[in-house]
Design a protein around this motif. Structure first.
Motif, PDB file in Angstrom:
ATOM      1  N   GLU A   1       0.851  -1.187   0.000  1.00 58.35           N
ATOM      2  CA  GLU A   1       0.000   0.000   0.000  1.00 58.35           C
ATOM      3  C   GLU A   1       0.888   1.238   0.000  1.00 58.35           C
ATOM      4  OE1 GLU A   1      -3.345   0.330   2.581  1.00 58.35           O
ATOM      5  OE2 GLU A   1      -3.565  -1.847   2.729  1.00 58.35           O
ATOM      6  N   VAL A   2       0.814   2.002  -1.056  1.00 58.01           N
ATOM      7  CA  VAL A   2       1.573   3.253  -1.167  1.00 58.01           C
ATOM      8  C   VAL A   2       0.573   4.338  -1.550  1.00 58.01           C
ATOM      9  CG1 VAL A   2       3.437   4.438  -2.380  1.00 58.01           C
ATOM     10  CG2 VAL A   2       3.622   1.991  -1.919  1.00 58.01           C
ATOM     11  N   PRO A   3       0.223   5.215  -0.614  1.00 56.65           N
ATOM     12  CA  PRO A   3      -0.867   6.146  -0.909  1.00 56.65           C
ATOM     13  C   PRO A   3      -0.511   7.257  -1.888  1.00 56.65           C
ATOM     14  CG  PRO A   3      -0.159   6.309   1.406  1.00 56.65           C
ATOM     15  CD  PRO A   3       0.698   5.279   0.770  1.00 56.65           C
ATOM     16  N   ASP A   4       0.722   7.741  -1.870  1.00 55.78           N
ATOM     17  CA  ASP A   4       1.047   8.930  -2.651  1.00 55.78           C
ATOM     18  C   ASP A   4       1.463   8.575  -4.081  1.00 55.78           C
ATOM     19  OD1 ASP A   4       1.703  11.964  -2.365  1.00 55.78           O
ATOM     20  OD2 ASP A   4       3.373  11.088  -3.461  1.00 55.78           O
ATOM     21  N   ALA A   5       0.858   9.255  -5.060  1.00 52.58           N
ATOM     22  CA  ALA A   5       1.111   8.939  -6.472  1.00 52.58           C
ATOM     23  C   ALA A   5       2.565   9.199  -6.857  1.00 52.58           C
ATOM     24  CB  ALA A   5       0.184   9.765  -7.346  1.00 52.58           C
ATOM     25  N   GLU A   6       3.127  10.306  -6.387  1.00 53.71           N
ATOM     26  CA  GLU A   6       4.517  10.630  -6.731  1.00 53.71           C
ATOM     27  C   GLU A   6       5.470   9.592  -6.158  1.00 53.71           C
ATOM     28  OE1 GLU A   6       5.560  13.000  -8.684  1.00 53.71           O
ATOM     29  OE2 GLU A   6       3.537  13.743  -9.041  1.00 53.71           O
ATOM     30  N   THR A   7       5.165   9.142  -4.963  1.00 52.89           N
ATOM     31  CA  THR A   7       6.016   8.134  -4.321  1.00 52.89           C
ATOM     32  C   THR A   7       5.949   6.818  -5.078  1.00 52.89           C
ATOM     33  OG1 THR A   7       5.434   9.185  -2.234  1.00 52.89           O
ATOM     34  CG2 THR A   7       6.588   7.099  -2.092  1.00 52.89           C
ATOM     35  N   LYS A   8       4.764   6.492  -5.585  1.00 56.15           N
ATOM     36  CA  LYS A   8       4.638   5.261  -6.376  1.00 56.15           C
ATOM     37  C   LYS A   8       5.624   5.301  -7.540  1.00 56.15           C
ATOM     38  CE  LYS A   8      -0.288   4.383  -5.549  1.00 56.15           C
ATOM     39  NZ  LYS A   8      -1.624   4.287  -6.133  1.00 56.15           N
ATOM     40  N   ILE A   9       5.672   6.440  -8.230  1.00 54.92           N
ATOM     41  CA  ILE A   9       6.550   6.581  -9.392  1.00 54.92           C
ATOM     42  C   ILE A   9       8.014   6.509  -8.969  1.00 54.92           C
ATOM     43  CG2 ILE A   9       7.199   8.110 -11.301  1.00 54.92           C
ATOM     44  CD1 ILE A   9       4.363   7.044 -11.515  1.00 54.92           C
TER      45      ILE A   9
END
Lengths: 630, 313
Positions: free
Chosen positions: A345-353
């Motif tokens: 679970e990774v909530p932040d979109a920028e962090t996913k990238i």
């Protein structure tokens, strides 16, 4: 004293906090680890099989053996003359003789040799092993994908549970647990023989063979909970009890009251499909979460642990035997190459990238569409698109005083320039135009009636509105501010409706609150009139199960013509007749629109290029038949 | 002392009861339906109603409150609506990353801020002082999510020194555990650092103007001794208060950092449970955070007695 006090003041908080961390770290039993068969960080690489070859050689050995036979000869020692005779005195002498003999000896030679695998088999073996880290599309609130319709719950669930059938890449049901099946000529008797598969072994469940009793109870659960099952009860059993006969431990039979052609298609749907559980778990209330301890299936992966808010770890089900048919989406051979699937679970979109770029994880399930250019610029990242995707649309409240009038809905349909609206959701490759009510790229995709699709004719819209009963009353448009797939649509829709002549109120609202209103039942009907919406692809959009089109969901849409057509479609055993009915239904949808289709919105699934076998997403991502090749 | 502690503990009971009632009512007044969220957008209304009934959400509010209070009296914070996890288990599980992050951030912040604050106070109105204050103002003003993302792009994506995000539990490798906490701790520390630096500077300036400091200098003590033993000790009370409250704030207020760095902490548990209208988890988490606040405040108060011998309880 002073020095002592200084030390205390400086170290007080650090010591207290470290002690608290240590205490909590020592109480890690709160993590619900189901099976504890593998060390979490251990990477097990499946070895290339080594054959033990026993070679028996027959060896002919010519040997010279020295024998020492004792031959007794008598040697004349002397002759003694005695009166009248001569006496010969003899003594025994041992003589050694050498004799050459020939013997045949059998020698057994045992050799261990590494099997010479064919290149293709060696490559296949090398695919096994390792962890695949997948960033989940959202928070994983539950793992009971029978209980919750959430996509993020279904994603792990698809790898845990088996069904009788599953969809292939063309969204056609193909056998999964079904070994063979027969349908009587009148379409009223279905008989299924199932494969001999085993349930997972977890810390709370001892694995055992899956038998007909499990399947029957799971089917009854499906009938209570999912639209496919409910339709079976309604159409095939005339709303009576669903009777399923057990013929033996591996064979069941459905004696239907009425012919029912979509049965096998519904069983294999991607979401809302039949999931086979152990009988005792399947018997639990389907409207309650079965709980993490009961997440047991027979699929290629089993639940190893779930740390809510952090990760779900699935491990390979070692006794799982993939089918022999070629792999195609969720059908055919589902080979679990990876040792573990880890859903993060990774909530932040920028962090996913960022995490994908640094290989912290391998795949993002539904990544941010506005990052496409950035992602494609990275040579180590590739993209898979979800096809057919979810259907973007503008939905009407069928109980709204304003939108009960067909003319008002037709006015909105005429006003909408679908292309300009859906293009607000992302770059061109994340959406496509589609006029099919039952989703494009599926067996029921049609273009009938598409002259009313993507019209964008304001004059026609104004004319239709003028002909309608609309009298300038305020309409409420709900559009959430926190959902990327909906928020931009609301921003464009409001001025468009105002241009047509509507008096629009658009309160600021978040998605959770909006859901509460949409599903609030009769008492909330007057709190909304029109909403931008996205209907996810569940792999069962057909005249029977598509709740949006047939009045079963929050949009409160009712159409008697469609009701009759769907009954005819369900009972018909003639493919041509069924095709024609679908065309008729689509025409009716465009005449009396429950919603206005904008097109298909394709979620993007960025992944590291070392991930192989992950190029095509059909409905939902499958992580079987996926391997890592660095 | 014991009497004081007992008195303070008893005084927390009405505070916590108020929190319980307030949270219980507020979450139910908030629009949104957990049953609808669970069922998914394609679910028919009958299914949503069935789920609502199975969760007991259609019972009267007073009955729901009574059930929860009864469970609470037995030390049971309830069961999560989703997954049937015990709320207490979820909270304990999430406390480890949050406390780890808070402690690491606070150690970094205190380690940097106190020397900087002393320096700025000692060199008040100098270029050094202005430089430190500029840093403190910037640190307090920069949005945490932006700073976090910038640190990720610099140190993880470009330099590849540390992991971009995520979390490794300590039992799966201490090095990995620390490496994953470096960036979030640094991000979190910046705000705390700014606050502590400003507080230390202000109290140091005040203390350095006191007569006893002038006396200490007059009697020829080394400047280092004057600063640390005479000035800092007397300036310690407000600094410790800020540090203590900072720890309490961090334990509950790491939502943004935890979200940006994908740390499964307590803040995210609360936010996620609000988004999914998971009432038992919202109630349990809020209660635990309140308890933490109360106890940290108590510890701060008790620490005054150690720092200032004149204070007696």
């Amino acid at each position: 004293m002073t020095r002592r006090l200084d030390k205390k003041s400086l170290g007080l908080w650090t010591v207290l906090m470290l002690a608290a961390v240590a205490a909590l770290a020592c109480t890690q039993e709160v993590v619900r680890e189901v099976p504890v068969e593998k060390v979490v960080t251990q990477e097990v690489v499946r070895e290339v099989p080594v054959e033990r070859v026993v070679e028996v050689e027959k060896e002919v050995v010519r040997t010279v053996e020295v024998e020492k036979p004792v031959e007794v000869v008598r040697e004349v020692v002397k002759e003694v003359e005695v009166p009248g005779d001569t006496v010969i005195v003899e003594r025994p002498v041992e003589v050694v003789k050498e004799v050459v003999v020939t013997k045949e000896v059998e020698v057994e030679v045992v050799k261990e040799v590494e099997a010479k695998l064919s290149p293709s088999l060696a490559a296949e073996a090398a695919r096994y092993g390792g962890d695949l880290k997948i960033v989940s599309s959202g928070g994983i609130a539950t793992l009971d994908s029978d209980f919750s319709g959430a996509y993020s719950s279904a994603a792990p669930g698809m790898h845990i549970h088996e069904s009788l059938f599953k969809y292939d890449a063309d969204f056609v049901s193909k056998p999964e647990l079904a070994k063979s099946w027969t349908i009587s000529p009148d379409g009223k008797t279905y008989t299924f023989e199932i494969l001999e598969h085993d349930f997972h072994t977890t810390s709370t469940f001892e694995g055992r063979p899956l038998i007909a009793d499990d399947l029957i109870e799971s089917l009854q659960r499906w009938v209570k909970k999912h639209s496919g099952g409910k339709s079976l009860k309604q159409f095939a059993y005339g709303d009576g009890d669903v009777v399923i006969d057990k013929l033996n431990d591996y064979t069941i039979r459905f004696p239907l009251q009425n012919a029912y052609s979509p049965f096998i298609s519904h069983v294999g749907a991607i979401r809302g499909a039949l999931q086979v559980w152990p009988q005792e778990i399947a018997a639990l209330d389907p409207f309650q979460d079965v709980g993490v301890d009961n997440i047991v299936g027979s699929g290629p992966y089993k639940l190893a642990s779930w740390e809510p808010g952090f990760r779900v770890i699935l491990e390979r089900h070692e006794s799982y035997v993939p089918r022999s048919e070629p792999h195609s989406n969720f059908a055919g051979a589902q080979t679990p190459y990876m040792d573990r699937l880890i859903f993060l679970e990774v909530p932040d979109a920028e962090t996913k990238i960022a995490g994908l770029k640094t290989a912290e994880w391998d795949i993002i399930d539904s990544g941010p569409p506005d990052a496409i250019d950035d992602l494609l610029a990275d040579p180590n990242i590739d993209l898979a698109l979800n096809v057919p995707g979810s259907m973007s649309n503008i939905a009407f409240n069928g109980e709204s005083k304003v939108f009960k009038d067909i003319k008002v809905r037709q006015a909105v349909q005429a006003a909408i320039d679908a292309e300009s609206m859906i293009s607000t959701l992302g770059p061109k490759n994340t959406w496509s135009l589609c006029s099919a009510y039952f989703h494009c790229e599926t067996p029921l995709a049609r273009t009938t009636g598409d002259e009313n699709y993507n019209v964008g004719n304001l004059d026609r819209a104004k004319q239709l509105l003028a002909e309608s009963s609309y009298d300038g009353e305020e309409i409420i448009m709900l559009s959430p501010t926190d959902l990327a797939a909906l928020t931009p649509l609301g921003l464009v829709l409001k001025p468009l409706l105002e241009d047509v002549g509507f008096n629009v109120s658009a309160p600021t609202i978040d998605w959770s609150t909006e859901v509460g209103i949409l599903f609030g039942g009769e008492e909330k009907w007057d709190e909304w009139d029109i909403v931008p919406m996205g209907f996810g692809f569940y792999g069962l959009h057909d005249p029977i199960t598509d709740g949006f089109a047939t009045g079963g969901t929050f949009i409160n849409y009712h159409n008697d013509t469609l009701k009759d057509l769907r009954s005819r479609w369900a009972a018909s055993l003639d493919p041509e007749e069924r095709d024609q009915i679908v065309d008729e239904m689509q025409l009716e949808f465009y005449r009396d629109p429950p919603f206005v289709i904008l097109g298909m919105y394709h979620a993007i699934h960025p992944y590291r290029t070392y991930v192989k076998g992950f190029t095509s997403i059909r409905g939902m991502p499958s992580h079987t038949n996926v391997w890592i090749e660095r | 002392m014991l009497r004081y502690v007992a008195h303070r503990l008893l005084a927390t009971i009405p505070v916590l009861l108020t929190v319980i009632l307030f949270v219980f009512v507020i979450v139910r007044l908030t629009p949104g339906d957990p049953a609808a969220l669970m069922a998914g957008p394609d679910a028919p209304a009958t299914d949503v109603e069935a789920i609502r009934e199975s969760l007991g959400l259609n019972r009267p509010l007073i009955v729901q409150l009574g059930i929860w209070m009864g469970d609470l009296a037995q030390g049971d914070l309830g069961t999560s609506t989703f997954g049937k996890n015990k709320v207490l288990d979820l909270i304990r599980q999430r406390m480890v990353p949050t406390i780890s992050l808070a402690v690491m951030a606070e150690v970094l912040a205190v380690g940097m801020a106190v020397p900087l604050g002393i320096l700025a106070g000692w060199k008040a109105r100098s270029l050094t002082d202005r430089g430190v204050m500029l840093f403190a103002v910037l640190g307090y003003s920069i949005p945490v999510f932006w700073l976090g993302l910038m640190l990720i792009y610099l140190f993880a994506v470009n330099l590849n020194w540390v992991p971009a995000a995520g979390y490794t539990p300590p039992q799966e490798g201490l090095l990995d555990y620390f490496m994953h906490l470096i960036l979030p701790a640094a991000t979190t520390a910046v705000i705390a650092m700014a606050l502590i630096t400003r507080m230390t500077r202000a109290t140091m300036i005040e203390t350095l103007n006191e007569d006893y400091v002038r006396t200490a200098r007059a009697k020829g003590l080394a400047e280092k001794v004057v600063l640390v033993r005479h000035a800092l000790r007397n300036a310690a009370l407000p600094i410790v208060t800020v540090i203590g409250l900072g720890v309490a704030a961090l334990l509950s207020g790491l939502v943004v950092t935890e979200s940006v760095f994908a740390i499964p902490g307590l803040g995210r548990l609360l936010v996620d449970s609000i988004a999914s209208r998971n009432y038992p988890v919202i109630q349990g988490t809020t209660l635990v955070i309140s308890v933490v606040y109360v106890f940290i405040n108590l510890l701060v108060d008790l620490s005054y007695a150690f720092l200032d011998p004149r204070i007696r309880y």
